[in-house]
Design an enzyme around this catalytic site. Structure first.
Site, PDB file in Angstrom:
ATOM      1  N   HIS A 288      -6.248   1.134  33.250  1.00 19.51           N
ATOM      2  CA  HIS A 288      -6.366  -0.273  32.830  1.00 19.51           C
ATOM      3  C   HIS A 288      -5.955  -1.232  33.952  1.00 19.51           C
ATOM      4  O   HIS A 288      -6.121  -0.910  35.111  1.00 19.51           O
ATOM      5  CB  HIS A 288      -5.566  -0.489  31.539  1.00 19.51           C
ATOM      6  N   GLU A 302       0.303  -1.213  27.927  1.00 16.99           N
ATOM      7  CA  GLU A 302       0.039   0.058  28.618  1.00 16.99           C
ATOM      8  C   GLU A 302      -0.158  -0.152  30.120  1.00 16.99           C
ATOM      9  O   GLU A 302       0.362   0.611  30.928  1.00 16.99           O
ATOM     10  CB  GLU A 302      -1.205   0.738  28.008  1.00 16.99           C
ATOM     11  N   HIS A 355      -1.778   7.236  31.724  1.00 12.74           N
ATOM     12  CA  HIS A 355      -2.026   6.359  30.577  1.00 12.74           C
ATOM     13  C   HIS A 355      -0.893   6.494  29.570  1.00 12.74           C
ATOM     14  O   HIS A 355      -0.058   7.388  29.658  1.00 12.74           O
ATOM     15  CB  HIS A 355      -3.345   6.750  29.881  1.00 12.74           C
ATOM     16  N   GLU A 422      -1.262  11.367  29.266  1.00 15.17           N
ATOM     17  CA  GLU A 422      -0.852  10.379  28.252  1.00 15.17           C
ATOM     18  C   GLU A 422       0.647  10.565  28.078  1.00 15.17           C
ATOM     19  O   GLU A 422       1.110  11.521  27.460  1.00 15.17           O
ATOM     20  CB  GLU A 422      -1.585  10.640  26.930  1.00 15.17           C
TER      21      GLU A 422
HETATM   22 ZN   LIG Z   1      -5.219   4.165  28.497  1.00 13.73          ZN
END
Ligand SMILES: [Zn+2]
Length: 471
Positions: A288, A302, A355, A422
């Site tokens: 992102h 995030e 992430h 993640e």
């Molecule tokens: Zn993400």
């Protein structure tokens, strides 16, 4: 009673004498149901098995009497020399990427150890003759042999690697069975297995360029350590097996070290330029950024969590010989395609996207692309994912959601081992607390960096001196 006691103590004495010699090779050889310790190729097969250069079938049989195919020969030689065995497209019209040995066949072809036929084929399932074996080994181990079968046979015979047949010929056109191939290959690698104890010659000396360097019994980190040498120590140079060299230390220990830890001159203290990892670039990819905040939980974005964590990973890995690049190190938006093309443009050797998860679950998970359709580095990607995942759940005390296949753009479209981490769930309070904490982000970053070292270690690089740098 006395006789029994005497017998027992004799047995004990004998077994303790044998113990040292057997532990290592037994561990390796017991997997083969058809190779007992009295088999004539037991020592050689055990030696190769220890280095995972040979393996048995799915039922645990080595099948010593089966003939060797050209594909198998390429794989065994490729593993000996630590060539890249990643399954991939080859230069041959009859070796597709899904043949088990396609990577080794292509690597060995590129190194001119094997060649194909005029019609563009390799004939992977044809049997190897003793003459072909002699030529392959001569090329693999850089013996000068004059380009002829008899020259190659002599190159092996003069080194105590092969002997003639009982009829006095070399039997160059006879097919070779797995037991014999293993014997010849093991002897080519390890001079102590050669016939007639011919010894080896050492020519020239080099300096150790790392703090401490293990001398091993074979040409990979899978082999045991028999001694070590220190920074600036001189070693005598014997013969090479792929990227490993047989050396002799001042203390008289003879064994294998990775070439790149040796230099012609003494290098300065923290100069990593000689490390084999110095040529590798890792791309860290915080997800992102800019207009794309990613997931948001409890006011935390995030994009901010992963940028901060990514920079911490960069700073830790920058202390190692690896080159570290980031797809973004500021709060800017980068497209998925842009991230992939960046990694390709810097010729990245590995790619780690970072992430934070959302959707109300809890825990950490790491994705890799597990299909052979696109990014071909399935095995390596999975390995990298496993190593990072393990370190991450340990460090963050999060639920282990495992490593799993994910059909994600940055994993699928890349052309190097690639994973997507993640860290935890931003929209679950307990996980969010960790993501919001700088000390947890540092722990996560350290875990990722250590996982990267674990990965390179598992791929055969000696990273043992680098762990202390990640702190
Ligand atoms: Zn993400």
């Amino acid at each position: 009673m006395k006789a029994v006691k005497l017998l027992l103590s004799l047995l004990l004495a004998v077994s303790s004498l044998l113990a040292f010699d057997l532990t290592r090779s037994e561990a390796a050889a017991k997997t083969f149901k058809d190779i007992s310790s009295t088999h004539r190729a037991y020592k050689e097969i055990s030696y190769l098995s220890e280095g995972e250069i040979v393996s048995g079938d799915s039922k645990g049989y080595f099948q010593p009497s089966r003939t060797v195919t050209r594909a198998e020969a390429a794989a065994m030689i490729g593993r000996s020399l630590n060539l890249d065995g990643t399954k991939r497209q080859t230069s041959f019209n009859d070796v597709s990427s899904n043949i088990f040995a396609s990577g080794y066949i292509q690597s060995a072809y590129e190194k001119k150890i094997i060649s194909g036929y005029k019609d563009g084929s390799f004939k992977p399932y044809d049997q190897v003759t003793r003459g072909e074996m002699a030529v392959m080994l001569s090329k693999a181990f850089n013996y000068s042999y004059g380009g002829t079968l008899s020259g190659a046979a002599n190159a092996l015979k003069s080194r105590g690697i092969a002997q003639g047949m009982t009829d006095g010929t070399f039997g160059a056109d006879k097919s070779i069975i797995r037991a014999d191939f293993a014997i010849f290959l093991a002897r080519a690698i390890d001079y102590t297995l050669r016939v007639g104890n011919p010894g080896i010659t050492f020519s020239g000396e080099m300096y150790v360029n790392v703090d401490s360097l293990n001398i091993r019994t074979g040409p990979s980190t899978k082999y045991g350590v028999k001694g070590s040498v220190k920074y600036k120590e001189k070693v005598a140079i014997g013969y090479k097996v792929g990227t490993w060299t047989v050396v002799k230390s001042a203390a008289g220990t003879i064994g294998f070290v990775l070439d790149s830890y040796l230099s012609k001159t003494v290098s300065s203290g923290d100069d990593h330029s000689q490390s084999p990892l110095a040529s590798k670039t890792i791309v860290i990819d915080p997800g992102h950024g800019g207009t794309d905040a990613g997931a948001i939980g409890y006011g935390l974005k995030e994009k901010d969590v992963v940028l901060d964590t990514g920079k911490r990973v960069r700073d830790l890995l920058a202390k190692t010989p690896l080159n570290v690049k980031m797809t973004r190190d500021t709060d800017t938006f980068v497209t998925l395609a842009g991230r992939v093309s960046f990694a390709k443009s810097v010729n990245a050797d590995s790619f780690v996207s970072i992430h934070a998860n959302a959707g109300g679950g809890t825990g950490s998970e790491t994705y890799y692309y597990g299909l052979a359709r696109a990014n071909p580095y399935t095995t390596e990607s999975k390995l990298l994912a496993e190593k990072i995942q393990k370190r991450l759940v340990d460090a963050m005390s999060t639920k282990d959601r495992g490593e799993k296949h994910g059909d994600l753009h940055v994993l699928r479209e890349n052309t190097m081992p690639a994973v997507l981490v993640e860290l935890a769930f931003i929209d679950t309070k307990a996980d969010n607390d960790k993501l919001a904490s700088p000390s947890y982000r540092q722990a996560a970053a350290k875990a990722i960096a250590l996982g990267v070292l674990d990965y390179y270690g598992a791929r055969g690089y000696d990273v043992s001196n680098l762990y202390s740098l990640i702190k």
